[in-house]
Motif scaffolding. Structure first.
Motif, PDB file in Angstrom:
ATOM      1  N   ASN A  51      -9.470  -0.920  -0.840  1.00  0.00           N
ATOM      2  CA  ASN A  51      -9.109   0.298  -0.864  1.00  0.00           C
ATOM      3  C   ASN A  51      -9.973   1.373  -0.186  1.00  0.00           C
ATOM      4  OD1 ASN A  51     -11.054   1.335  -2.477  1.00  0.00           O
ATOM      5  ND2 ASN A  51      -9.774   0.631  -4.355  1.00  0.00           N
ATOM      6  N   SER A  52      -9.817   2.488   0.087  1.00  0.00           N
ATOM      7  CA  SER A  52     -10.647   3.413   0.861  1.00  0.00           C
ATOM      8  C   SER A  52     -11.926   3.699   0.237  1.00  0.00           C
ATOM      9  CB  SER A  52      -9.967   4.731   1.025  1.00  0.00           C
ATOM     10  OG  SER A  52      -9.711   5.451  -0.224  1.00  0.00           O
ATOM     11  N   THR A 102       0.822  -1.171  -0.125  1.00  0.00           N
ATOM     12  CA  THR A 102      -0.001  -0.063   0.144  1.00  0.00           C
ATOM     13  C   THR A 102       0.898   1.296  -0.126  1.00  0.00           C
ATOM     14  OG1 THR A 102      -1.586  -1.259   1.219  1.00  0.00           O
ATOM     15  CG2 THR A 102      -1.972   1.104   1.322  1.00  0.00           C
TER      16      THR A 102
END
Length: 142
Positions: free
Chosen positions: A43-44, A28
């Motif tokens: 992922n966000s 990441t």
């Protein structure tokens, strides 16, 4: 490539895990990370869900929000129980209705018999009342 692998190995050793214990790794922002078996990477902007999650079509929910499968199962179980109780009540109603019809028919038959016997009694009473002698009164019974 060798540097990344070496960095990953050192990072995993510093974190207290060994490459043999880890199942995979992900970088990441250029930083390797050791993962345990079954760990998920999202992922966000992603929504991570469990492997056994149940997915619904888009626009399944109304303005009140999403429903969990366990809540849906509980609601279905409750509805099934209510349907079973309803069907039991319908069966009991039908049984009672059949019994009522039978009793009503028997009542009607008994009422007809009573009326018939009452007429016979009245006719016999009249016959005996108007008989002139015993022989005439005895013929009333036939």
């Amino acid at each position: 490539m060798f540097r990344i692998l070496l960095f990953t190995l050192v990072t995993c050793l510093l974190l207290g895990t060994s490459p043999a214990r880890t199942q995979s790794f992900s970088c990441t922002f250029g930083q390797p990370a050791c993962l345990d078996y079954g760990a998920k990477i999202c992922n966000s902007r992603a929504k991570c869900v469990a492997d056994d999650a149940v997915c619904f079509d888009s626009f399944t929910c109304n303005y009140q929000g999403f429903v969990c499968k366990s809540d849906l199962d509980a609601a279905v179980d409750e509805i099934d129980e209510k349907v079973r109780l309803y069907n039991d009540l319908v069966r009991k109603f039908n049984d009672l209705n059949d019994e009522y019809s039978d009793l009503s028919r028997k009542h009607s038959d008994l009422s007809d018999q009573y009326s018939s016997l009452n007429r016979e009694h009245s006719d016999l009473k009249d016959c005996v009342s108007y008989a002139d002698d015993l022989d005439a009164a005895q013929t009333c019974a036939y």
